[in-house]
Design an enzyme around this catalytic site. Structure first.
Site, short mmCIF file in Angstrom:
data_model
loop_
_atom_site.label_atom_id
_atom_site.label_comp_id
_atom_site.label_asym_id
_atom_site.label_seq_id
_atom_site.Cartn_x
_atom_site.Cartn_y
_atom_site.Cartn_z
CB THR A 1 -88.35 61.67 -12.94
OG1 THR A 1 -89.05 60.65 -12.20
CG2 THR A 1 -88.76 63.04 -12.40
CB ALA B 1 -91.62 58.47 -9.31
CB ILE C 1 -96.43 53.90 -10.27
CG1 ILE C 1 -96.89 54.29 -8.87
CG2 ILE C 1 -95.28 52.91 -10.22
CD1 ILE C 1 -95.89 55.11 -8.07
CE LYS C 2 -91.72 57.71 -17.53
NZ LYS C 2 -90.55 58.56 -17.75
CB ILE C 3 -95.35 50.30 -15.09
CG1 ILE C 3 -95.91 50.64 -13.70
CG2 ILE C 3 -95.18 48.80 -15.27
CD1 ILE C 3 -95.20 49.98 -12.56
#
Length: 215
Positions: free
Chosen positions: A27, A56, A82-84
């Protein structure tokens, strides 16, 4: 290759998951905003449907804030990744989150150099954006072709997610080049499923069967 679905639409995720072919979900803030619902509720619903990684994305832009946000997101469910964003502060956050055992997906990657730095920082995944590079007349798939041998040469465990997929050919070529994963919009997933000759062949088989089934 594994297939993730790139959406925050719960109904699309359910439909894709029922096919038995998706291994995860990605997402981003734009996809979440499109749903017009509470972010945490959406992520919790997705986690109840798909038994696999769920990316996310943070919305902060400084390392301490990204880390704090990442820790909070990771607490929602063990499958949360965790999308960074691929910025300097993002790499700092990836290093810290990785040290805490939290999985990360470095997004907005547009070059092999960026992917290399993300891997060195300890990213679990990198997401090169194929379609967006194509949009500006660059060869998005070439970036994947550049990343794959670099990661293999140095034994990086970071996995490559082909992202910004616009059509089935992107998926096919990413698989051919050795990407670990393609994250695919629901529309493209349905396009991959269909072929006119399959429909024609099935119609012919059924028509032929109708002629003889009662004999």
């Amino acid at each position: 290759m594994r297939i993730f679905i790139d959406t925050a639409n719960v109904e699309e995720i359910k439909a894709a998951n029922d096919l038995g072919i998706i291994a995860g979900v990605t997402t981003n803030p734009s996809l979440i905003a499109r749903e017009g619902r509470n972010f945490r509720e959406i992520v919790e619903e997705i986690a109840a449907i798909v038994d696999g990684p769920i990316s996310a994305e943070v919305v902060s832009t400084t390392a301490p804030e990204m880390v704090a946000e990442g820790v909070e997101l990771a607490a929602i469910h063990p499958n949360i990744v965790i999308k960074i964003p691929m910025i300097a502060e993002g790499l700092k956050a990836v290093k810290e989150l990785s040290a805490r055992g939290i999985k990360t997906n470095v997004t907005l990657v547009f070059s092999a150099n960026q992917a290399l730095l993300a891997a060195l920082a300890g990213a679990t995944y990198v997401s090169p954006f194929v379609g967006r590079l194509d949009d500006i007349s660059h060869d998005g798939l070439q970036v994947i072709a550049d990343i794959v041998p670099i990661f293999a040469q140095y034994g990086f465990k970071t996995q490559i997610i082909a992202a910004s997929i616009r059509h089935p050919l992107h998926v096919l070529e990413a698989a051919r080049l050795g990407a670990d994963i393609a994250t695919v919009p629901f529309k493209v997933l349905m396009q991959m499923l269909k072929h006119p000759l399959t429909d024609t062949g099935l119609a012919r088989f059924l028509a032929d069967w109708e002629k003889v089934k009662n004999k």
